[in-house]
Each structure stands twice: as structure tokens, then as C-alpha cells.
Design an enzyme around this catalytic site. Structure first.
Site, PDB file in Angstrom:
ATOM      1  CE1 TYR A 134      -4.641  17.241   2.986  1.00 49.49           C
ATOM      2  CE2 TYR A 134      -5.752  15.343   2.015  1.00 49.49           C
ATOM      3  CZ  TYR A 134      -5.804  16.612   2.586  1.00 49.49           C
ATOM      4  OH  TYR A 134      -7.010  17.230   2.756  1.00 49.49           O
ATOM      5  CG  HIS A 261      -9.134  22.299   3.907  1.00 53.11           C
ATOM      6  ND1 HIS A 261      -7.893  21.892   3.508  1.00 53.11           N
ATOM      7  CD2 HIS A 261      -9.885  21.170   3.930  1.00 53.11           C
ATOM      8  CE1 HIS A 261      -7.880  20.579   3.325  1.00 53.11           C
ATOM      9  NE2 HIS A 261      -9.095  20.114   3.563  1.00 53.11           N
TER      10      HIS A 261
END
Length: 370
Positions: A134, A261
Site C-alpha cells: 500500500y 478488491h
């Protein structure tokens, strides 16, 4: 309801019932839930269900091959374990148990930025490991994670690009979800933003912590910074638009993951399977294309291959297997997926994965062949 024993599982999806029997309700909701009204979560499965394969006949399928090279490493299946955070929340052995199962099944495992076990301990299992990143507000910390992943022996870097902020997951918010005691994002160490705080009513502690550390300003310009700091193959995860896929390929991405996702970000987003053909066409072989979101069976894998994917990422079924039986539970799920894929290939008249890519498909009753 009678819950089957691990040895009695016949499909990867069967592990969900075992997981539900052992997980605390809040953790089960965290694993299984999605954003908003969970429209995209359901749409991912509906997309697989409405897609029909057109099998070929009179093909010699006395021997069926399932191996594929993914990001430069041979995999026994066109499958990798998806990046999933906080795996010790579902089983005390956490990520290393799942990684050992991936190793034993001969498929790659993806370690997560928000892992509950250090990347060094994951790669020590001997699994082919990719590292999911991330984009963090602390650029120095981002660089440190890159260095750790490379030093630990990770084979590829997977940048998640669909999470400038966490989607609104109502079940976690209603329950003020917090991680179980003893479970934390170990890659953040003793940093003040590292351990999810106690949530107040209507707030998920995990969402609050993610908002605190993930940088929403990530843009195409940042890929140059990333490329300059790693020699690892670069995967971009979370691409649905073919224009984005085209730009990613032009920027030198080694692989893309077509993903929403698992329905956990933008509710109402296009099912990943429906996005796959246009993305595969846009990149035209310039990089590998993987599919994530909704994969539950070997036939699902075959459908993804027929629509242009080089492979898939397997997510929730791995967590269900981990919850149900640790290393052996995940291994059982992966073995079942492989058995289903081998059977589906044979029944579709495909002696290998190249033949699978040539299968025709029909989308829904009266749909047009692809």
C-alpha cells in the site's frame, strides 16, 4: 446445520461452513463482508455464474497440464494466493501456515503490507513470495518496506492501486470492529500509527488506521519513484478500465490484476470477470493479466483463462481453509482447486492452458459468443 470435517470437503467453497463454525462472528463478518450494500460482492459471483463455456470434443486429454510461469516462476497452477491482511485473526498460525500450504501446493503466496507476520518469517517458509504494497503517507516507511521485501527474497512487488481510502464496510462499522488481542500489523512495529486503535461506535478501527497511514495522493507519476527503488517485477492490483490497463502497460508494468478488491472498495463497481476481456485486449500481451475477485472453483479459473487471464488470485477460500484447519486447511483448499481445474480442462477438451485460452464462451441465456 451439520458442519463437514476438513477431510470431507469436496470443493474450495465448502470451507466457508467450517470457517463459520470456528470464527468469532465479528471476524467472520470482517472476512466475508464487503462495501456498501455488497452489490459488487454478489455481482462478482453472478458474473461467473452467467458465463458459459463451449467445450471442444475429440481432443486427447489423457494427459492434462496445469502448470504456468507467473512473473518468471513456474507455478503448479495458474493461481497465486491473494494478499490478505491480518491472517492471525482467523488462525494463530496466520500467514506462515498459509504460505507453507502455498509452497506445498506449488503456487505463489502474496504477503501483505498489513500482515500480522513479518515478511521475513513468511519467506522463510520457502514459499515463492510476492509482496503487496500500500502507498503510505510516510515515503520513508514505504522505502523501508521495499528494502525488506527484496532482502527477504520476495520475487515480485504488487502495488494496490484501488485503495486511496478504505471502502465503507457497514458490518464492520456497525460492530465497531477491532482486531483480536495479539493481532497487529507487524510491519508498522512500535510506530504510533501502527496498531489499530479501539473503535468508537460506528467506526471500524481497521478503517481508521488505514486512513491514517495510506496516502490517497498516489498517482501515475509515483510509479517512476517506485521503479527507481526496486528491481522486482511490478504488478498493479485493482485495474478495471482498459484505458488504465493500456497506460500501465505503457509504463512498463509486468503484470496487472483485474480486481474490484472482492467487492470491498467501490460498491457498484464492475465485476472483475466482466472487465477482464477489455483489459486483456488493451494490454495485448505486453504484460501478464491476472484476475481477482470472486474465484471459488477450478471452473472459475478456467473461465478466467478463456477470457484472457494468465492466472487468478485466490482470496477468501484461503482464509476459510486457514480458519478451518491452519496449514492443512489451506492445502486442502488449494488441492481441491487444482483437482477441479484439471477435471474442467479435460471435460472442456483442453490438454493444456494454451487450449483453455482458445475456448469460446457465451454470456448468459441468449448471450453472444466471445
Amino acid at each position: 446445520m451439520t458442519v463437514p470435517a476438513l477431510a470431507d470437503l469436496l470443493t474450495p467453497a465448502d470451507a466457508e461452513a467450517l470457517a463459520a463454525a470456528v470464527l468469532p462472528a465479528a471476524v467472520e463478518r470482517f472476512v466475508g463482508g464487503a462495501a456498501g450494500a455488497e452489490l459488487t460482492l454478489r455481482a462478482n459471483r453472478a458474473a461467473f455464474d452467467r458465463l458459459h463455456l463451449v467445450p471442444r470434443v475429440l481432443a486427447d486429454v489423457s494427459s492434462v497440464g496445469t502448470t504456468r510461469t507467473l512473473l518468471g516462476t513456474e507455478s503448479a497452477l495458474p493461481v497465486a494466493v491473494a494478499p490478505m491482511a491480518y491472517q492471525r485473526a482467523v488462525h494463530p498460525d496466520g500467514e506462515p501456515a498459509a504460505a507453507r500450504a502455498a509452497r506445498d501446493a506449488g503456487v505463489p503466496f502474496t504477503a501483505c503490507t498489513f500482515s500480522s507476520t513479518a515478511v521475513e518469517d513468511i519467506t522463510a517458509t520457502g514459499a515463492t513470495t510476492w509482496f503487496q504494497l500500500y502507498w503510505l503517507r510516510d515515503r520513508g516507511h514505504t522505502g523501508e518496506l521495499l528494502e525488506r521485501a527484496e532482502a527477504a527474497g520476495c520475487r515480485a512487488l504488487m502495488l494496490t492501486v484501488d485503495t486511496p481510502r478504505m471502502g465503507r464496510r457497514a458490518a464492520d462499522m456497525r460492530g465497531a470492529f477491532t482486531l483480536p488481542d495479539g493481532v497487529s500489523p507487524v510491519h508498522f512495529g512500535a510506530r504510533p500509527d501502527g496498531v489499530p486503535r479501539t473503535a468508537s461506535s460506528g467506526v471500524s478501527a481497521v478503517a481508521a488506521q488505514t486512513a491514517n497511514v495510506v496516502d490517497p495522493s498516489l498517482s501515475w507519476a509515483d510509479l517512476d519513484w517506485l521503479r527507481a527503488r526496486t528491481r522486482l517485477p511490478l504488478i498493479l492490483k485493482g485495474v478495471l478500465d482498459p484505458d488504465d490497463a493500456e497506460r500501465a502497460a505503457a509504463c512498463g508494468a509486468d503484470a496487472l490484476v483485474v480486481s474490484n478488491h472482492g467487492g470491498r472498495q467501490l460498491d457498484g463497481a464492475l465485476p472483475a470477470l466482466d472487465a477482464l476481456p477489455a483489459v486483456a485486449e488493451a494490454v495485448a500481451g505486453r504484460c501478464e493479466v491476472l484476475l481477482d475477485s470472486g474465484v471459488r472453483s477450478g471452473t472459475d479459473v478456467l473461465k478466467a483463462l478463456a477470457l484472457g487471464a494468465d492466472g487468478v488470485l485466490l482470496g477468501r477460500p484461503v482464509l476459510w481453509g486457514l480458519a478451518a484447519g491452519g496449514h492443512q486447511g489451506v492445502l486442502r483448499v488449494l488441492h481441491l482447486l487444482g483437482e477441479e481445474l484439471e477435471s474442467a480442462l479435460a471435460l472442456a477438451g483442453c490438454p493444456d492452458l494454451a487450449a483453455a485460452a482458445r475456448l469460446r464462451t457465451v454470456a448468459g441465456p441468449g448471450g453472444e459468443p466471445r
